[in-house]
Write an enzyme that holds these catalytic residues in place. Structure first.
Site, mmCIF file in Angstrom:
data_model
loop_
_atom_site.group_PDB
_atom_site.id
_atom_site.type_symbol
_atom_site.label_atom_id
_atom_site.label_comp_id
_atom_site.label_asym_id
_atom_site.label_seq_id
_atom_site.Cartn_x
_atom_site.Cartn_y
_atom_site.Cartn_z
ATOM 1 C CG HIS A 117 -2.097 0.789 1.252
ATOM 2 N ND1 HIS A 117 -2.048 2.163 1.152
ATOM 3 C CD2 HIS A 117 -3.416 0.470 1.355
ATOM 4 C CE1 HIS A 117 -3.278 2.645 1.218
ATOM 5 N NE2 HIS A 117 -4.125 1.638 1.331
ATOM 6 C CD GLU B 275 -3.130 0.941 -2.201
ATOM 7 O OE1 GLU B 275 -3.540 -0.198 -1.910
ATOM 8 O OE2 GLU B 275 -3.760 1.975 -1.933
HETATM 9 O O1 TA6 Z 1 -6.174 1.193 -0.814
HETATM 10 C C1 TA6 Z 1 -7.164 2.142 -0.674
HETATM 11 C C2 TA6 Z 1 -7.872 1.951 0.629
HETATM 12 O O2 TA6 Z 1 -8.413 0.663 0.714
HETATM 13 C C3 TA6 Z 1 -8.925 3.048 0.770
HETATM 14 O O3 TA6 Z 1 -10.228 2.590 0.556
HETATM 15 C C4 TA6 Z 1 -8.660 3.681 2.117
HETATM 16 O O4 TA6 Z 1 -9.511 3.321 3.088
HETATM 17 C C5 TA6 Z 1 -7.205 3.299 2.379
HETATM 18 O O5 TA6 Z 1 -6.964 2.093 1.727
HETATM 19 C C6 TA6 Z 1 -6.647 3.337 3.796
HETATM 20 O O6 TA6 Z 1 -7.105 2.330 4.612
HETATM 21 P P1 TA6 Z 1 -6.719 2.316 6.136
HETATM 22 O O7 TA6 Z 1 -7.301 1.064 6.704
HETATM 23 O O8 TA6 Z 1 -5.205 2.310 6.205
HETATM 24 O O9 TA6 Z 1 -7.277 3.578 6.745
#
Ligand code: TA6
Length: 289
Positions: A159, A263
């Protein structure tokens, strides 16, 4: 080099002679810094990041395993990012592919508690490599070590939060004609028509089966991130923008301007491993070529 990071959490620093460096916390096997030869930071970490388990670190490169987002019954984005990983002091040898690299191998195995929420025995080896030229490589090897013969299925992502001069200066290249699932529209499937994606509002899409090479351009910095990935067919592009950023406690109000997540992921086709089987994923980030 192993040292104490924020809140006494242990981190490993990899350095190259030309000046580039990478920092990775044992907590989450979470990369929190990647600097080029000039000492410029290439990775975004929030000023409000909470370095305190079980809260995942906001920014850097969280390892998302065994579940992306809320696609299953686990907590969102799985548990690998909020477990303490261990260092493998006796790692398997390097493949000749990346000469003169420095690296560390981190391992994650489920505890008895983990097995209650996800009843599958596995070994996850994450090799974090800094090449001589300053590229950051993340190679993952996940093995099903379940002795009683059950396969398991997972989704996965690195991520990555890239640091950018300003989101208005950014383009993501390589998605033209690809299908994507729009997270802001109940994961409805659309087709991307533009070659250079720009972002000027909340953005949260899963691009399916992308090319192995993607580009992230930062025009103000005259910087170009080259993202190369293998075994990770999909790519998520995320920026929370202003309103959503305000709802995230460990994210500064204006910080959405200075980051974008691109990502490398395996989401569209979840990976299934039979007992004894192994899966490999590879991400290489470069600013040079
Ligand atoms: O990868 C995108 C995502 O899934 C978004 O929908 C957003 O919520 C982000 O990741 C961050 O997630 P987190 O659980 O780290 O707040």
């Amino acid at each position: 080099e192993i040292t104490k990071g924020i809140n006494g959490l242990e981190k490993i620093i990899l350095r190259q002679t030309h000046g580039s460096s990478v920092e990775v916390y044992l907590y989450g096997a979470h990369v929190t810094s990647w600097k080029n030869d000039q000492g410029e930071e290439l990775i975004f970490v929030s000023r409000k990041a909470i370095f305190s388990p079980p809260k995942p670190i906001r920014g850097g490169i969280p390892v998302i395993f065994p579940q992306f987002s809320n696609l299953g019954s686990l907590q969102s984005h799985g548990f690998a990012r909020n477990r303490l990983w261990t260092i493998d002091d006796n790692p398997p040898p390097v493949t000749s592919e990346v000469p003169n690299a420095v690296f560390v191998d981190l391992l994650l195995k489920p505890t008895e508690e983990d097995l209650k929420i996800w009843p599958h025995r596995f070994e996850f080896r994450l090799r974090v490599t800094l090449s001589r030229g300053g590229d950051l490589l993340l190679t993952s090897c996940i093995r099903n070590t379940d002795a009683d013969g059950k396969p398991f299925t997972f989704t996965f992502a690195h991520h990555t939060y890239f640091s950018v001069s300003n989101i208005s200066e950014v383009e993501v290249i390589g998605m033209k004609n690809l299908d994507y699932l729009d997270n802001l529209k109940n994961r409805t499937r659309f087709t991307e028509h533009t070659d250079a994606i720009t972002i000027d509002s909340e953005f949260d899409r899963i691009y399916l089966s992308t090319p192995k090479k993607l580009l992230l351009l930062d025009h103000e910095k005259r910087r170009r991130f080259v993202i190369r990935k293998d075994g990770l067919p999909d790519a998520v592009v995320w920026n929370p923008w202003e309103a959503r950023a305000k709802t995230i406690v460990d994210f500064g109000e204006e910080e959405y301007k200075y980051m974008v997540c691109v990502e490398a992921a395996a989401i569209g086709k979840p990976v299934t491993l039979k007992p004894g089987e192994e899966w490999n994923g590879r991400l290489q980030l470069s600013t040079r070529h």
